[in-house]
Design a protein around this motif. Structure first.
Motif, PDB file in Angstrom:
ATOM      1  N   PHE A  60       0.863  -0.899   0.016  1.00  0.00           N
ATOM      2  CA  PHE A  60      -0.243  -0.034  -0.204  1.00  0.00           C
ATOM      3  C   PHE A  60       1.058   1.142  -0.025  1.00  0.00           C
ATOM      4  O   PHE A  60       0.441   2.559  -0.543  1.00  0.00           O
ATOM      5  CB  PHE A  60      -0.729  -0.026   1.469  1.00  0.00           C
ATOM      6  N   CYS A 199      -6.235   2.115  -1.422  1.00  0.00           N
ATOM      7  CA  CYS A 199      -4.612   2.110  -1.521  1.00  0.00           C
ATOM      8  C   CYS A 199      -4.183   3.556  -0.514  1.00  0.00           C
ATOM      9  O   CYS A 199      -3.255   3.211  -0.106  1.00  0.00           O
ATOM     10  CB  CYS A 199      -4.046   2.412  -2.752  1.00  0.00           C
ATOM     11  N   SER A 238      -2.027  -4.470  -5.463  1.00  0.00           N
ATOM     12  CA  SER A 238      -2.580  -3.358  -4.916  1.00  0.00           C
ATOM     13  C   SER A 238      -3.537  -2.071  -5.772  1.00  0.00           C
ATOM     14  O   SER A 238      -4.389  -1.833  -5.633  1.00  0.00           O
ATOM     15  CB  SER A 238      -1.538  -2.433  -3.857  1.00  0.00           C
TER      16      SER A 238
END
Length: 300
Positions: A60, A199, A238
């Motif tokens: 992230f 994210c 991600s």
């Protein structure tokens, strides 16, 4: 008597094209996720320097920075959009990723890929029935029953308490994801907006405490391993995987979660050459039952 204009056939073609594009996005997402279980297990299950907390920070940290411009240009969210975003962040953000990364310390990659993505359609279907008044067909119900049988068979093969802990974490992660999936189905957020919010919120909410608590072992990691994890965790999983999944969800709706049937198959096959994890006959049959159950759910 006025005759009706001839049909051009464009609408069915457009629907078919959207359906095929939705399938393509779903296949891209599940391929990335199948590899994710193996890449993560390789990092946390073999005495590597990087741990679960590091992998979530990489995932992230990179994904949030890449998608930060999207959030900065985001329209003002309504109260409902903000509530949807919170559920999506919990279901597809740092809490979900941390549960999986820790669980893969204790359980094989193939089992994790079967229990988490494999049971997502079961949980999503139950939530869909309760929250959205979905009515699964008999075929779908048969598929859901197979998923349950396969999951119970895997649970019955548990040999240690650590493995049982890992299985529990996989199922908890599946429930989180199912909640986010059902919420996304009725959300006005676009796929790219949802992915960016997941994210960036995980970057802000997870990375500062991770650094403040001194959990980072990234500086000690080998350059090659770090590069692999940055590319796979930080970009493919991600950003690309989440975007592909949510885009497919917008195009083909409740059919999307069922494509996760391919995740345990991909992960189990990749784990053989990469990790040397050969499934037992019982485990292979359980994984196959879950995969078949998800395919039946898709058909239904």
């Amino acid at each position: 008597m006025r005759s009706s204009p001839p049909s051009t056939g464009f609408a069915p073609v457009a629907r078919d094209r959207s359906f095929l594009i939705g399938i393509g996005w779903a296949l891209l997402a599940v391929t990335i996720w199948g590899g994710w279980f193996v890449v993560t297990r390789r990092a946390v299950g073999t005495g590597n320097v990087l741990g679960p907390a590091d992998l979530v920070a990489i995932r992230f940290g990179c994904g949030g920075l890449i998608l930060l411009p999207v959030v900065l240009r985001l329209r003002r969210l309504t109260r409902r959009d903000a509530a949807d975003a919170v559920w999506l962040i919990l279901g597809q953000g740092a809490p979900f990723a941390l549960l999986i990364s820790i669980a893969l310390r204790y359980a094989p990659a193939g089992h994790g890929a079967a229990l988490t993505p494999g049971t997502m359609p079961l949980m999503a279907a139950v939530l869909g029935i309760l929250c959205l008044r979905d009515r699964p067909s008999r075929t779908a119900l048969a598929g859901l029953a197979l998923i349950l049988v396969g999951a119970l068979a895997l649970a019955g093969a548990v040999e240690t308490r650590e493995e049982l802990l890992g299985y529990g974490m996989f199922l908890a992660a599946a429930l989180l994801w199912a909640i986010g999936t059902v919420r996304m189905r009725r959300s006005a957020l676009r796929p790219v907006e949802a992915t960016a919010l997941i994210c960036v919120a995980s970057l802000i909410g997870y990375v500062p405490p991770y650094l403040a608590l001194g959990l980072s072992r990234i500086p000690a990691a080998p350059a090659g391993e770090l590069a692999l994890q940055v590319i796979y965790q930080g970009v493919l999983v991600s950003v690309v995987g989440l975007l592909a999944f949510n885009r497919s969800l917008a195009l083909i709706g409740r059919r999307t979660p069922a494509f996760t049937a391919l995740v345990p198959v991909i992960a189990t096959l990749l784990a053989i050459p990469v990790l040397g994890e050969f499934p037992s006959v019982a485990s292979a049959l359980a994984v196959a039952a879950i995969a078949l159950g998800v395919l039946l759910t898709t058909r239904g």
